[in-house]
Design a protein around this motif. Sequence first.
Motif, PDB file in Angstrom:
ATOM      1  N   ILE A 295       0.848  -1.206   0.000  1.00 51.83           N
ATOM      2  CA  ILE A 295       0.000   0.000   0.000  1.00 51.83           C
ATOM      3  C   ILE A 295       0.873   1.241   0.000  1.00 51.83           C
ATOM      4  O   ILE A 295       0.623   2.210  -0.726  1.00 51.83           O
ATOM      5  CB  ILE A 295      -0.948  -0.008   1.211  1.00 51.83           C
ATOM      6  CG1 ILE A 295      -1.842  -1.260   1.182  1.00 51.83           C
ATOM      7  CG2 ILE A 295      -1.796   1.249   1.238  1.00 51.83           C
ATOM      8  CD1 ILE A 295      -2.728  -1.409   2.394  1.00 51.83           C
ATOM      9  N   ILE A 296       1.944   1.215   0.791  1.00 55.88           N
ATOM     10  CA  ILE A 296       2.871   2.343   0.807  1.00 55.88           C
ATOM     11  C   ILE A 296       3.568   2.476  -0.536  1.00 55.88           C
ATOM     12  O   ILE A 296       3.796   3.586  -1.031  1.00 55.88           O
ATOM     13  CB  ILE A 296       3.896   2.169   1.954  1.00 55.88           C
ATOM     14  CG1 ILE A 296       3.190   2.353   3.307  1.00 55.88           C
ATOM     15  CG2 ILE A 296       5.045   3.156   1.809  1.00 55.88           C
ATOM     16  CD1 ILE A 296       4.083   2.126   4.500  1.00 55.88           C
ATOM     17  N   ALA A 297       3.897   1.350  -1.146  1.00 52.39           N
ATOM     18  CA  ALA A 297       4.545   1.401  -2.464  1.00 52.39           C
ATOM     19  C   ALA A 297       3.651   2.073  -3.502  1.00 52.39           C
ATOM     20  O   ALA A 297       4.146   2.692  -4.447  1.00 52.39           O
ATOM     21  CB  ALA A 297       4.912  -0.016  -2.919  1.00 52.39           C
ATOM     22  N   ARG A 298       2.336   1.969  -3.308  1.00 51.31           N
ATOM     23  CA  ARG A 298       1.400   2.639  -4.216  1.00 51.31           C
ATOM     24  C   ARG A 298       1.157   4.090  -3.800  1.00 51.31           C
ATOM     25  O   ARG A 298       0.327   4.771  -4.400  1.00 51.31           O
ATOM     26  CB  ARG A 298       0.068   1.882  -4.240  1.00 51.31           C
ATOM     27  CG  ARG A 298       0.154   0.465  -4.786  1.00 51.31           C
ATOM     28  CD  ARG A 298      -1.223  -0.092  -5.103  1.00 51.31           C
ATOM     29  NE  ARG A 298      -2.121  -0.143  -3.958  1.00 51.31           N
ATOM     30  CZ  ARG A 298      -2.238  -1.196  -3.153  1.00 51.31           C
ATOM     31  NH1 ARG A 298      -1.502  -2.287  -3.370  1.00 51.31           N
ATOM     32  NH2 ARG A 298      -3.081  -1.177  -2.140  1.00 51.31           N
ATOM     33  N   ARG A 299       1.890   4.534  -2.764  1.00 49.01           N
ATOM     34  CA  ARG A 299       1.802   5.909  -2.259  1.00 49.01           C
ATOM     35  C   ARG A 299       0.396   6.227  -1.756  1.00 49.01           C
ATOM     36  O   ARG A 299      -0.095   7.342  -1.893  1.00 49.01           O
ATOM     37  CB  ARG A 299       2.215   6.940  -3.333  1.00 49.01           C
ATOM     38  CG  ARG A 299       3.495   6.631  -4.064  1.00 49.01           C
ATOM     39  CD  ARG A 299       4.668   6.508  -3.122  1.00 49.01           C
ATOM     40  NE  ARG A 299       5.027   7.794  -2.512  1.00 49.01           N
ATOM     41  CZ  ARG A 299       5.905   7.906  -1.514  1.00 49.01           C
ATOM     42  NH1 ARG A 299       6.470   6.838  -0.996  1.00 49.01           N
ATOM     43  NH2 ARG A 299       6.198   9.098  -1.030  1.00 49.01           N
ATOM     44  N   GLU A 300      -0.249   5.245  -1.115  1.00 46.00           N
ATOM     45  CA  GLU A 300      -1.607   5.437  -0.605  1.00 46.00           C
ATOM     46  C   GLU A 300      -1.574   5.475   0.916  1.00 46.00           C
ATOM     47  O   GLU A 300      -2.114   4.600   1.601  1.00 46.00           O
ATOM     48  CB  GLU A 300      -2.518   4.319  -1.108  1.00 46.00           C
ATOM     49  CG  GLU A 300      -2.663   4.278  -2.627  1.00 46.00           C
ATOM     50  CD  GLU A 300      -3.461   3.070  -3.105  1.00 46.00           C
ATOM     51  OE1 GLU A 300      -3.916   2.283  -2.251  1.00 46.00           O
ATOM     52  OE2 GLU A 300      -3.616   2.915  -4.324  1.00 46.00           O
ATOM     53  N   ILE A 301      -0.923   6.476   1.466  1.00 43.30           N
ATOM     54  CA  ILE A 301      -0.728   6.536   2.911  1.00 43.30           C
ATOM     55  C   ILE A 301      -2.054   6.610   3.660  1.00 43.30           C
ATOM     56  O   ILE A 301      -2.198   6.068   4.753  1.00 43.30           O
ATOM     57  CB  ILE A 301       0.179   7.734   3.276  1.00 43.30           C
ATOM     58  CG1 ILE A 301       0.655   7.629   4.727  1.00 43.30           C
ATOM     59  CG2 ILE A 301      -0.522   9.059   3.015  1.00 43.30           C
ATOM     60  CD1 ILE A 301       1.622   6.522   4.974  1.00 43.30           C
ATOM     61  N   HIS A 302      -3.051   7.262   3.052  1.00 41.37           N
ATOM     62  CA  HIS A 302      -4.332   7.402   3.744  1.00 41.37           C
ATOM     63  C   HIS A 302      -5.044   6.058   3.884  1.00 41.37           C
ATOM     64  O   HIS A 302      -5.909   5.904   4.754  1.00 41.37           O
ATOM     65  CB  HIS A 302      -5.232   8.393   3.004  1.00 41.37           C
ATOM     66  CG  HIS A 302      -4.690   9.782   2.992  1.00 41.37           C
ATOM     67  ND1 HIS A 302      -4.585  10.554   4.128  1.00 41.37           N
ATOM     68  CD2 HIS A 302      -4.181  10.550   1.986  1.00 41.37           C
ATOM     69  CE1 HIS A 302      -4.059  11.729   3.828  1.00 41.37           C
ATOM     70  NE2 HIS A 302      -3.803  11.748   2.533  1.00 41.37           N
ATOM     71  N   SER A 303      -4.683   5.093   3.046  1.00 42.21           N
ATOM     72  CA  SER A 303      -5.337   3.789   3.105  1.00 42.21           C
ATOM     73  C   SER A 303      -4.890   2.983   4.310  1.00 42.21           C
ATOM     74  O   SER A 303      -5.565   2.024   4.691  1.00 42.21           O
ATOM     75  CB  SER A 303      -5.056   3.000   1.817  1.00 42.21           C
ATOM     76  OG  SER A 303      -5.593   3.660   0.696  1.00 42.21           O
TER      77      SER A 303
ATOM     78  N   SER B  35       4.369  14.375   7.653  1.00 42.03           N
ATOM     79  CA  SER B  35       4.780  13.769   8.912  1.00 42.03           C
ATOM     80  C   SER B  35       4.463  12.279   8.917  1.00 42.03           C
ATOM     81  O   SER B  35       5.289  11.453   9.321  1.00 42.03           O
ATOM     82  CB  SER B  35       4.067  14.477  10.064  1.00 42.03           C
ATOM     83  OG  SER B  35       4.280  13.813  11.280  1.00 42.03           O
ATOM     84  N   MET B  36       3.269  11.926   8.448  1.00 44.54           N
ATOM     85  CA  MET B  36       2.876  10.518   8.385  1.00 44.54           C
ATOM     86  C   MET B  36       3.799   9.740   7.443  1.00 44.54           C
ATOM     87  O   MET B  36       4.235   8.632   7.756  1.00 44.54           O
ATOM     88  CB  MET B  36       1.425  10.408   7.908  1.00 44.54           C
ATOM     89  CG  MET B  36       0.901   8.985   7.786  1.00 44.54           C
ATOM     90  SD  MET B  36       0.473   8.218   9.349  1.00 44.54           S
ATOM     91  CE  MET B  36      -1.081   9.015   9.744  1.00 44.54           C
ATOM     92  N   TRP B  37       4.136  10.341   6.301  1.00 44.91           N
ATOM     93  CA  TRP B  37       5.029   9.676   5.350  1.00 44.91           C
ATOM     94  C   TRP B  37       6.399   9.443   5.975  1.00 44.91           C
ATOM     95  O   TRP B  37       7.016   8.389   5.774  1.00 44.91           O
ATOM     96  CB  TRP B  37       5.170  10.503   4.076  1.00 44.91           C
ATOM     97  CG  TRP B  37       4.183  10.144   3.007  1.00 44.91           C
ATOM     98  CD1 TRP B  37       3.248  10.949   2.435  1.00 44.91           C
ATOM     99  CD2 TRP B  37       4.044   8.863   2.371  1.00 44.91           C
ATOM    100  NE1 TRP B  37       2.520  10.249   1.496  1.00 44.91           N
ATOM    101  CE2 TRP B  37       2.992   8.966   1.426  1.00 44.91           C
ATOM    102  CE3 TRP B  37       4.695   7.641   2.513  1.00 44.91           C
ATOM    103  CZ2 TRP B  37       2.592   7.905   0.636  1.00 44.91           C
ATOM    104  CZ3 TRP B  37       4.289   6.566   1.721  1.00 44.91           C
ATOM    105  CH2 TRP B  37       3.246   6.712   0.792  1.00 44.91           C
ATOM    106  N   LYS B  38       6.895  10.431   6.688  1.00 50.15           N
ATOM    107  CA  LYS B  38       8.224  10.290   7.277  1.00 50.15           C
ATOM    108  C   LYS B  38       8.261   9.128   8.266  1.00 50.15           C
ATOM    109  O   LYS B  38       9.198   8.321   8.272  1.00 50.15           O
ATOM    110  CB  LYS B  38       8.646  11.595   7.958  1.00 50.15           C
ATOM    111  CG  LYS B  38      10.075  11.559   8.508  1.00 50.15           C
ATOM    112  CD  LYS B  38      10.494  12.913   9.039  1.00 50.15           C
ATOM    113  CE  LYS B  38      10.683  13.892   7.905  1.00 50.15           C
ATOM    114  NZ  LYS B  38      11.835  13.535   7.039  1.00 50.15           N
ATOM    115  N   VAL B  39       7.220   9.016   9.090  1.00 51.36           N
ATOM    116  CA  VAL B  39       7.172   7.921  10.055  1.00 51.36           C
ATOM    117  C   VAL B  39       7.036   6.577   9.334  1.00 51.36           C
ATOM    118  O   VAL B  39       7.644   5.581   9.733  1.00 51.36           O
ATOM    119  CB  VAL B  39       6.028   8.134  11.060  1.00 51.36           C
ATOM    120  CG1 VAL B  39       5.939   6.963  12.034  1.00 51.36           C
ATOM    121  CG2 VAL B  39       6.231   9.441  11.826  1.00 51.36           C
TER     122      VAL B  39
END
Length: 917
Positions: A822-830, A844-848
């Motif tokens: 999911i992160i690889a698809r850049r879908e952090i909100h998912s 901030s969420m992406w960095k963590v």
Amino acid sequence: MWNRSNSSTAQWWRYFLQLVMANSIRALLPLILTISAVSASDQLPLNVDCGTTGSRTGFLNMTWVGDEQYVKSGQSAKVRIDDSVILPLTTLRYFPDQRKNCYSFPGVGQGTKILVRALFYYGNYDGLSSPPTFNLLLNGNHWSLVFLSGDNDSALFEAVHVTKVDDVSVCLARTKPNDVPFINSLELKKLEGDMYASMNTDRPLYLMGRYAYASPSTTVVRYPDDPYDRPWTAFTDYESSGLSPLSRSSDPNSNLADRPPAAVVRQAITPSSSLASNMTVPNAIVSPSPVPHYVTFYFVEMLANASRSFDIYLDDQKFYGETIVPNGTVLEIVGSNISLSTFSVFSLVRAKGSTLPPLISAAEFYRIGNAWGVDATDSSDVRALSEFQKSYVQLQPWSGDPCLPMGYAWEWVNCSSDSTPRVTALFLSGYGLTGPLADFINLTALRTIDLDNNSLNGSIPEFLGKLPNLKRLNLADNQFTGPLPASLTTSNSIVNLNISGNNISGNSSDFASSSEKKGNVGVIAGGTIGSILFLLLLVMLAIFIFKKRPANASAKPTSVLLQPEIKQHGFSHAEIVEITNNFEKVLGEGGSGNVYYGRLRNGSEVAVKVLKDSLSQGTREFVAEAKLLMTVHHRFLVSFVGYCEEGGNLILLYEYMSGGNLRQLLSGRSGTSAFLTWDIRLKIALRVATGLDYLHSGCYPPIIHRDVKTSNILLNAKMEAKVADFGLSKAGQKEEGADQPIVVVNPSQYSFDQRDDVTQVSTAVAGTPGYIDPEYYSTNRVTKKSDVYSFGVVLLELITGRPPMFAASGERFHIIGWVTPIIARREIHSIADPKLNGQYNVNSMWKVADVALSCTSETADARPRMIDVVNQLKKALEEETCYQQRTDTPSSEVRSSPTFYEFSSSSLSNSQLSSAR
């Protein structure tokens, strides 16, 4: 960044192809680069065609040079693409070996404002149809994650950066063991010092998009129209947007510092209908939640004697306080720190009395990066390492900064975490080094040198004994001859010297004796290590047993966190019964025993842990935990109050944490209405990471927790977190400079690695499923990086709210396997915890998330140190704090500093600008 994997795939790919065709028929004098020049500043602009040699005139009639003089590692490959498309795409350089590989450009100059552009096109050059994911670094700082979704995917990254040191380095760093980084081209352009004058020089600008709104659809304005080679792409969706292009017959007047090209500002777009009252400004903002941006708009009138005026709005608020009346001189509006997301809308609204609708010529959109720290390791250390490398071909592939960014130091060095890092250790065991040992006396911060198992010969150099901070020197199994130098025989600092396996003349036992007579240190050589450690072990155990006797008040450690009347001491079992009211209230149940609520006679609350009688390892764990907690004190570790060992009862007393444990709060089972905001979660993560870093780096010997998990993270009433439960902790190899011996419960079960950043102990696997380091599980060797792995799982729990292992849609998942694609698809909100309701700063969420995935890398070597994790979490918290400050301000009170907005042109000054949102 332009990346085909985002939602604007088709549009950005068209823009990329436009770059290929731009100005291709113009006959230009090429830029002549003096490749052999001693400084890169004389070479800028510099266009590097990666994977080639020599120089030639190519794309845009610019001089492109091969990369062999700027990088010392990697291999060349050809890309499967038509040569006629674009020259820099046809070759690349890939890096299958070191974790970090760097291009170095010396002598650019401190304080120079530069534009750096990197291009990546996979083209299935390796025939694997598996594009890698890796990190892009600039001058010791993280730039971006390079993620390509398919064989023909491409990514273009551009940054504006003000250098803090003389040299520039661009590095590629792997994030997964099997992913091989690569690069096709790299460009450095020197900008004028007054360009982008409103940018914060400590924060880079990352290009999101640069529009020449009315340029013909087949043209991208680049060099030579723009001497700085900034690509200005056309906006072509006129019909669907209800817009039309305008142009003027002559170039407008302009002396703007940002120097927009005449080819960009002699055209504009405006609503197709002359009756239109407003128009939406096309933008390149792709952030799903608001983050800081730097934006610039350019306006100029296209028609003679026109009566046109309008206002510019951001959403429903005026972006600039004055009405814009364009004329034949270019006007520029700059927003230097604007919080924008993909939902943000810039609009131009016709002013009262205007006979024509609004228009706009061009715009630039940048995302403001995080504040960058120091750009380089201590310069004297860098020079000394460079000279040392020249003597050994095996070391020459390493380039770029040896220590930065944190977590990407060269594999054979260890560095301090100072603001300007120092090299503190050389780990060159088994590197195949031959010949005499080269001089590196200027590496004055060295504490550990490990050179065993090489073929170094000649005499042992005198300078080794003159290194002021050296504590450990391992020269075993080389071919050194002659006597030990006088500097080593008289050194008072070295506590661990190993010269076995060499032909050293003289009596090494006499050397040891002479050092002992000085009364400063013991020198441990070769085969004597085991016996001395065993003796030291017996001494430490005797001291520990003596300290446990409550009659000896002087042996009781103290805690600055507790009141004097409840400082650590031994309790009788009768006192424990009184304190717990006969074990009335159970706080928790665990594998090693139950925890009860207690209250001391002075009213202080405590948690009382009673180890199970049936637990075969209970005594051993009790001894380990009591010994550690009596000597370990940190504000982010649960404080130890006392103990009881009476009649077979093994009991520990801790400070009471009324907020429960983190797992309960995340799952909603805490029995309270407490809600963990993203801000609170970041503070919890930072506290825990800091506590673990203290165990790893601040304790002597270092301590490996071995059971880091959310249920062992306790909180008080203020939601302040502390790390608890050291029953499974192990003391490992002592750190550099520590004079006390290694502390081991059972020497036959442990072996030690001499690398301080490894600190590993061989022991039966212990811990909690879901958190256990897979490398530890397979090898039975626990290291500091095992704690780092477990903490990475904790970070993913903080992001998602989910436990390490869970079921969803009828499948069983481990949290790492669930979030990674999911992160690889850049879908952090998912993956974000739905209870957060989107209330967080996405950067901030992406960095963590990036830190969490780095911590949970399959191999320990690919994971960061805990101090690196602490530093990254501080940056994430800083971003979240800034976001909260912006979003928490009532809309009626929103004010922006005038320095955030500037209005400049050849005829208007900044002093005319009023504050605006």
